[in-house]
Design an enzyme around this catalytic site. Structure first.
Site, PDB file in Angstrom:
ATOM      1  N   ASP A  19       1.009  -1.273   0.025  1.00  0.00           N
ATOM      2  CA  ASP A  19      -0.080  -0.137   0.060  1.00  0.00           C
ATOM      3  C   ASP A  19       0.811   1.370  -0.013  1.00  0.00           C
ATOM      4  OD1 ASP A  19      -2.139   1.625   0.189  1.00  0.00           O
ATOM      5  OD2 ASP A  19      -2.262   1.672   2.189  1.00  0.00           O
ATOM      6  N   ARG A  58     -19.613  -0.501   6.971  1.00  0.00           N
ATOM      7  CA  ARG A  58     -18.435  -0.972   7.583  1.00  0.00           C
ATOM      8  C   ARG A  58     -18.001   0.378   8.023  1.00  0.00           C
ATOM      9  NH1 ARG A  58     -12.697  -1.122   5.128  1.00  0.00           N
ATOM     10  NH2 ARG A  58     -13.557  -0.068   3.621  1.00  0.00           N
TER      11      ARG A  58
END
Length: 503
Positions: free
Chosen positions: A90, A236
């Site tokens: 990432d 979420r």
């Protein structure tokens, strides 16, 4: 009634290569992640079609920053794990995402498994370098050059819960949660006022109350609306305000108390009764007060200490658990609640009593002893280096592990469970289906995401199996059919006869 809190942790690890004049964090992270892959297995790619991190829970979408990677890059930077988690590059960090877990204890186990995966892959990656170079990975949150990287949590919530209710209920809890969940840090960063030592790694880097970004103008409450599930039923809740924990005990309290508080918000037990007047200033003030007693101002004019605010949430949880029908996770909820109360008692008496439980106290106790022994000032660079060494994931070098081996920290999970979690999924969430399919049919899985698997079955087009409910795809639901299928084709055929069990 509140949904079961299926939850996960995403940790970006700091990385450096010793004796490398040409150190490239992206290339080094890619080498580390690729080193963990089983080379005789098919490269499973990540299905970015299922992602949209630009949707905002406040009802709008921002502009795209960058397109998803092409297929070749996708296969290079992603590794989908047989434990149901994801390991990938990432930006400039190796990142480990736990599989979805149904309780706080499992989540601590799978988060610890990530530290072993990072260490193992780093040791393998070093074999591709010359023998002077050494890869070091840190489970911390700052490079000390002005950059902070995250340890994000995710919690399943009901879509019908108003996002503003989540903001008002969670904000005071997050601002004060650091008194037991902070990882501790020498000094200050991001232009904050100087300090010898503070409770949180991340508090200096939060600059606004609510927002979508995770990297600039960082908010205490993140508004990303990317459910990775049926968007009509589920939300979420993406939490970016936590530190990465080495201590199992602190990690357990961090996620366990948060799950409890979010359940109370869903059930209307918590609303805006502890709204803070200036949350951004308060999160920094709380981090800088190791007594945990200095009061912060509430919107209604009251002043309460961080301990008092946490006690208020704890008292609400006492009543909530007392009134709540028992469920399969009740034992862990009650254990979290008991430990939460014990820790607040000790913080009130003397935080240094928690020198085996909480990261910020463990580290402070150790650094203080070293500083006294060598007559150092807190701004001595040796203390900054030792602070970093606490988060080193190498078992024989990292100071947390050395303290653990010496019996100076308190464990709450077994090493056997952590080792098992490196390659085996949890049994009671959809991660079971994802992980077991990768174990049983590794050459027939083409792509994965949190809410789907795509099979490449010989002679047929790619076949996607949706996994829109995190509470389905468990061993109880699909274990027999996975074990009874000799191929992915048989599995897909069997699932399509009973479509509700995986999705």
């Amino acid at each position: 009634m509140a949904l079961p809190k299926v939850m996960g942790i995403e940790t970006e690890y700091g990385i450096m290569v010793r004796n490398a004049a040409d150190f490239d964090p992206v290339a080094s992270s890619t080498l580390v992640v690729n080193s963990y892959k089983e080379r005789d297995l098919r490269q499973v790619v990540w299905d970015y079609a299922q992602e949209n991190p630009l949707l905002d829970a406040r009802g709008f979408q921002t502009e795209a920053e960058a397109p998803p990677p092409d297929d070749e890059s996708n296969a290079v930077i992603n590794d989908i794990l047989t434990n149901g988690g994801r390991y990938y590059v990432d930006h400039a960090h190796p990142e480990y995402c736990t599989p979805e877990c149904a309780n706080a204890r499992d989540l601590v186990i799978y988060d610890k498994a990530g530290e072993l995966i990072l260490d193992m892959s780093s040791r393998i990656a070093e074999q591709a370098l010359d023998n002077r170079r050494e890869i070091i990975v840190y489970k911390n949150n700052s490079d000390r050059k002005g950059h902070s990287y995250g340890c994000h949590e995710n919690y399943l919530m009901a879509r019908h819960t108003a996002f503003q209710a989540i903001v008002e209920g969670a904000m005071p809890f997050f601002v004060t949660r650091q008194i037991f969940a902070g990882s501790g840090k020498v000094g200050a960063e991001n232009g904050s006022d100087p300090i010898d030592y503070q409770i949180s790694q991340r508090a200096d880097f939060f600059e606004t109350e609510v927002g979508l970004s995770t990297m600039v103008d960082r908010p205490i409450i993140n508004t990303r609306d990317e459910p990775h599930a049926d968007e009509k039923q589920f939300r979420r809740f993406h939490v970016i305000v936590g530190d990465a924990n080495m201590s199992e005990y602190a990690n357990y309290l961090k996620v366990g108390t948060t799950a409890l508080v979010l359940s109370m918000i869903e059930d209307g037990i918590v609303d805006g009764q502890y709204r803070l007047r200036n949350p951004v200033q308060a999160i920094r003030d709380v981090s800088r007060d190791m007594t945990c007693r200095k009061r912060i101002r509430l919107e209604d004019g009251r002043d309460m200490s961080p301990i008092a605010i946490q006690r208020a949430y704890h008292a609400l949880a006492s009543q909530y658990l007392g009134d709540k029908p028992a469920d399969e996770h009740d034992e862990i909820h009650r254990d979290v609640h008991a430990k939460w109360g014990e820790v607040l008692d000790k913080l009130e008496q003397d935080p240094m009593q928690l020198s085996k439980e909480l990261d910020w106290v463990i580290k402070y106790s150790w650094l203080s002893a070293y500083r006294k022994r060598h007559s150092l000032q807190w701004d001595d660079h040796r203390l900054t280096m030792l602070d970093l060494q606490y988060h080193d994931v190498r078992p024989n070098v990292g100071m947390y592990y050395r303290l653990e081996k010496a019996g100076h920290v308190r464990r709450i999970v077994s090493q056997e469970a952590v080792l098992h979690a490196m390659t085996n999924p949890p049994m009671d969430t959809r991660a079971y289906f994802r992980g077991m399919c990768l174990k049983r049919f590794p050459h027939e899985v083409h792509a994965a995401s949190w809410n789907s698997l795509i099979f490449d079955i010989s002679g047929k087009a790619l076949h996607k199996i949706p996994m829109q409910n995190p509470l389905r795809g468990t061993r109880a639901m699909v274990g027999d059919v996975i074990q009874g299928s000799r191929s992915a084709a048989e599995l897909v055929e069997a699932i399509e006869r009973k479509p509700g069990e995986s999705s």
